[in-house]
Design an enzyme around this catalytic site. Structure first.
Site, short mmCIF file in Angstrom:
data_model
loop_
_atom_site.label_atom_id
_atom_site.label_comp_id
_atom_site.label_asym_id
_atom_site.label_seq_id
_atom_site.Cartn_x
_atom_site.Cartn_y
_atom_site.Cartn_z
N GLU A 170 -9.01 -9.95 3.45
CA GLU A 170 -9.40 -8.55 3.18
C GLU A 170 -10.78 -8.53 2.51
O GLU A 170 -11.00 -9.23 1.51
CB GLU A 170 -8.36 -7.87 2.28
CG GLU A 170 -8.74 -6.43 1.94
CD GLU A 170 -7.61 -5.62 1.32
OE1 GLU A 170 -6.47 -6.13 1.22
OE2 GLU A 170 -7.89 -4.46 0.93
N GLU B 48 -0.10 -12.58 -1.97
CA GLU B 48 -1.53 -12.56 -2.29
C GLU B 48 -1.87 -13.66 -3.29
O GLU B 48 -1.12 -13.87 -4.24
CB GLU B 48 -1.89 -11.21 -2.94
CG GLU B 48 -1.69 -10.02 -2.04
CD GLU B 48 -2.11 -8.72 -2.71
OE1 GLU B 48 -2.71 -8.74 -3.80
OE2 GLU B 48 -1.83 -7.66 -2.11
N SER C 220 0.84 -1.20 0.00
CA SER C 220 0.00 0.00 0.00
C SER C 220 0.88 1.25 0.00
O SER C 220 0.40 2.35 -0.29
CB SER C 220 -0.93 0.01 1.22
OG SER C 220 -0.20 -0.25 2.41
N LYS D 134 4.41 -11.64 3.15
CA LYS D 134 2.99 -11.78 2.80
C LYS D 134 2.85 -11.86 1.29
O LYS D 134 3.46 -11.05 0.57
CB LYS D 134 2.19 -10.60 3.36
CG LYS D 134 0.70 -10.68 3.01
CD LYS D 134 -0.16 -9.78 3.88
CE LYS D 134 -0.23 -8.35 3.45
NZ LYS D 134 -0.74 -8.10 2.10
O1 KIV Z 1 -0.43 -3.44 1.57
C1 KIV Z 1 -1.25 -3.35 2.49
O2 KIV Z 1 -1.36 -2.36 3.20
C2 KIV Z 1 -2.13 -4.48 2.72
C3 KIV Z 1 -3.29 -4.24 3.65
C4 KIV Z 1 -4.40 -3.63 2.91
C5 KIV Z 1 -3.69 -5.48 4.34
O3 KIV Z 1 -1.95 -5.53 2.18
#
Ligand code: KIV
Length: 275
Positions: free
Chosen positions: A189, A122, A54, A120
């Site tokens: 999410e 996706e 983000s 993390k």
């Molecule tokens: O990149 C990010 O901030 C995220 C959140 C929206 C969970 O993946």
């Protein structure tokens, strides 16, 4: 520069989050991209920090997270890790940086060496091979399902996912495949609250929610959103903790402390923030 608190470095680990889950204690997580805010988050006892892609939208001013690079994530992870004194650090692998196992290994090496504790990624059950290889190589993974912003062009916008029974069944199956492959955490999410509850109750790993209702083990918000720094209309699940009545000092540290306590006490999120 030295940082002020007398706390030990990074006292929260994956085992801590597992213990929180087992005992029913909720945990707080916020996105963070630099040392100054990481320092305040340590004082506020925020349990986990997400160095999220983000950053592309809230720091770099891009339209989506797609332009973010591994170098960007390394830079911001280092900034956060330099000041982190408490939280578990999760770092996003950005768009197309884990499309092959070879890329996933290289990208994970870079962000872990920069200071991440967990990466993390996706996607869905298709990530199982990557999760397996990373886990085998000492890289804990958090799998991000539901609304996956890196796939915004496939999803056709930032929309709630898992609304039909068929989609919900698929998401549950994907979680099972990924947990079996070794995923250490799940992030959901924008999914209906009932589906997030089912995932949280079904799987032993900690589940973090954003727009996923009250029942997840932990909650995450984008830091800029929870400070009311919006460049676009805030989503339904966002709450401004700078202006919250419980924020007695009315400052940024107060907002972090108020958020942490609201998550721990199950005051945030409430039903109005859920789908
Ligand atoms: O990149 C990010 O901030 C995220 C959140 C929206 C969970 O993946």
């Amino acid at each position: 520069m030295t940082y002020l608190t007398d706390k030990p470095k990074a006292s929260i680990t994956l085992s801590t989050l597992n213990k929180f889950k087992a005992s029913g204690e909720k945990f707080s997580c916020l996105t963070c991209y630099d040392a100054s805010f990481a320092h305040l988050m340590a004082i506020a006892n925020i349990d986990a920090i997400l160095v999220g892609d983000s950053v592309g939208m809230v720091v770099q001013g891009r339209e989506s997270t797609l332009p973010v690079t591994v170098d960007d994530m390394v830079y911001h992870t280092k900034n956060v890790a330099n000041a982190n004194q408490h939280a578990l650090i999760l770092t996003d692998l950005p768009f197309m940086s884990y499309a092959t196992i070879h890329d996933a290994i290289a990208s994970s090496r870079a962000v872990m060496q920069a200071g991440a504790n967990v990466v993390k990624i996706e996607g869905d059950g298709e990530l199982a091979d990557i999760v397996r290889v990373l886990t085998k190589n000492g890289v804990p993974t958090c799998v991000h399902l539901g609304l996956t912003p890196q796939s915004v062009n496939v999803l056709g916008g930032y929309k709630v996912q898992g609304k039909t029974q068929e989609q919900a069944d698929k998401l549950l199956k994907d979680c099972e495949i990924l947990v079996d492959a070794g995923a250490s955490m799940i992030l959901l999410e924008c999914v209906p609250a009932w589906l997030a509850r089912q995932v949280t109750q079904t799987f032993a790993v900690p589940v973090i929610g954003i727009g996923a209702g009250v029942d997840c083990d932990g909650q995450v918000l984008v830091m800029h959103d929870m400070l009311g720094v919006y460049t676009r209309k805030p989503a339904k699940f966002v709450k401004d903790f700078l202006k919250d009545d419980a924020n007695k000092t009315g400052d940024i540290l107060g907002a972090f402390i108020t958020y942490h306590q609201a998550v721990k006490n199950r005051h945030f999120p409430s039903v109005e923030h859920a789908f």
